[in-house]
Design an enzyme around this catalytic site. Structure first.
Site, PDB file in Angstrom:
ATOM      1  N   ASP A   8       0.866  -1.170   0.000  1.00 13.16           N
ATOM      2  CA  ASP A   8       0.000   0.000   0.000  1.00 13.16           C
ATOM      3  C   ASP A   8       0.915   1.236   0.000  1.00 13.16           C
ATOM      4  O   ASP A   8       2.128   1.109   0.231  1.00 13.16           O
ATOM      5  CB  ASP A   8      -0.890  -0.052   1.249  1.00 13.16           C
ATOM      6  CG  ASP A   8      -1.784   1.170   1.382  1.00 13.16           C
ATOM      7  OD1 ASP A   8      -2.277   1.657   0.340  1.00 13.16           O
ATOM      8  OD2 ASP A   8      -1.972   1.642   2.515  1.00 13.16           O
ATOM      9  N   ASP A  10      -0.083   5.114   1.184  1.00 13.56           N
ATOM     10  CA  ASP A  10      -0.285   5.962   2.367  1.00 13.56           C
ATOM     11  C   ASP A  10      -0.386   5.123   3.638  1.00 13.56           C
ATOM     12  O   ASP A  10      -1.193   4.211   3.740  1.00 13.56           O
ATOM     13  CB  ASP A  10      -1.559   6.791   2.202  1.00 13.56           C
ATOM     14  CG  ASP A  10      -1.478   7.729   1.012  1.00 13.56           C
ATOM     15  OD1 ASP A  10      -0.978   8.847   1.160  1.00 13.56           O
ATOM     16  OD2 ASP A  10      -1.900   7.313  -0.088  1.00 13.56           O
ATOM     17  N   ASP A 191      -2.152  -0.855   5.727  1.00 14.76           N
ATOM     18  CA  ASP A 191      -2.473  -0.316   7.054  1.00 14.76           C
ATOM     19  C   ASP A 191      -3.940   0.062   7.254  1.00 14.76           C
ATOM     20  O   ASP A 191      -4.354   0.379   8.368  1.00 14.76           O
ATOM     21  CB  ASP A 191      -1.645   0.949   7.307  1.00 14.76           C
ATOM     22  CG  ASP A 191      -2.179   2.135   6.518  1.00 14.76           C
ATOM     23  OD1 ASP A 191      -2.257   2.035   5.271  1.00 14.76           O
ATOM     24  OD2 ASP A 191      -2.567   3.136   7.142  1.00 14.76           O
TER      25      ASP A 191
END
Length: 240
Positions: A8, A10, A191
């Site tokens: 991922d 960000d 996240d």
């Protein structure tokens, strides 16, 4: 090839920041990623809710795979795909964006991000007293549209096409495309809530790592922070 590394952006490759435009990949971290991408035993794909063009500009590493807009648009070596059903939703997203902007006038600290195939409403900088109002407006504006899917992430609301497609499905598609008959181990690091789709589909197929602990996560293991992500990537290279 031993590993397919899905990352991922960000909150994984860069820390979470107040504005999406401020999430910049540092020179040393880009250098580390670039080195990993040149390792013949590792294939890298960055999977993000960001628009593909924005994601490519942020990461800026040739020869890797990019999945933008939660996987609705994918690009990489010999690959360039936009989900056909996602294109049909564009006029609806234009209407929703206009209505959201009008309804949210006067509320500070919000960003309505048009990503063409999806739409994001960021409220990280909004005042606490306005949060319930923002939530009410978002859901009242999006509720009438049956062709879209409204979701919630870290300080962001997302509007996506109501199609059976997400980061998990995009990852499975990429595994089939990249690995083919090769039994490479897929590793996914993320996240946020949208990364859970990938954690679930890979639960018995590879290794899933969540940045930051969460009791409700389907990830098999956890990494403490963004620094831990790069430590893991370094360790992976040494294993190859």
């Amino acid at each position: 090839m031993k590993y397919l590394l899905f990352l991922d952006y960000d909150g994984t490759l860069t820390p979470i920041v107040d504005k999406p435009s401020l999430a910049v990949l540092s020179v040393p971290r880009r250098r580390l990623l670039k080195k990993a991408s040149k390792n013949r035993q590792i294939k890298i794909a960055v999977v993000s809710g960001r628009k593909l063009s924005d994601l490519k500009q942020k990461v800026n590493i040739k020869g890797i795979y990019y999945a933008g807009n939660h996987g609705f648009e994918i690009e990489g070596p010999k690959v360039r795909v936009i989900h056909p059903k996602a294109k049909k939703i564009i006029p609806t997203l234009v209407k929703i964006k206009s209505k959201l902007k009008n309804a949210l006038k006067g509320i500070s600290g919000i960003i309505v991000e048009d990503k063409v195939l999806t739409l994001s409403l960021h409220y990280r900088l909004a005042k606490t007293k306005d949060l319930k109002r923002i939530d009410r407006i978002f859901h009242s504006v999006t509720a009438p549209y049956k062709s879209i899917r409204a979701t919630h992430g870290k300080k962001v609301y997302e509007v996506r096409p109501k199609v059976k497609w997400d980061k998990g499905q995009a990852v499975l598609w990429l595994i089939k495309k990249i690995a083919k008959k090769n039994k490479a181990v897929p590793i996914y690091i993320g996240d946020d809530v949208t990364d859970e789709d990938a954690f679930k589909v890979l639960k018995r197929k590879g290794l899933t790592l969540r940045v930051g602990r969460s009791k409700n996560s389907s990830a098999q293991r956890f990494l403490r922070n963004v620094n831990s992500v790069y430590n893991f990537i370094e360790s992976l290279q040494k294993m190859c």
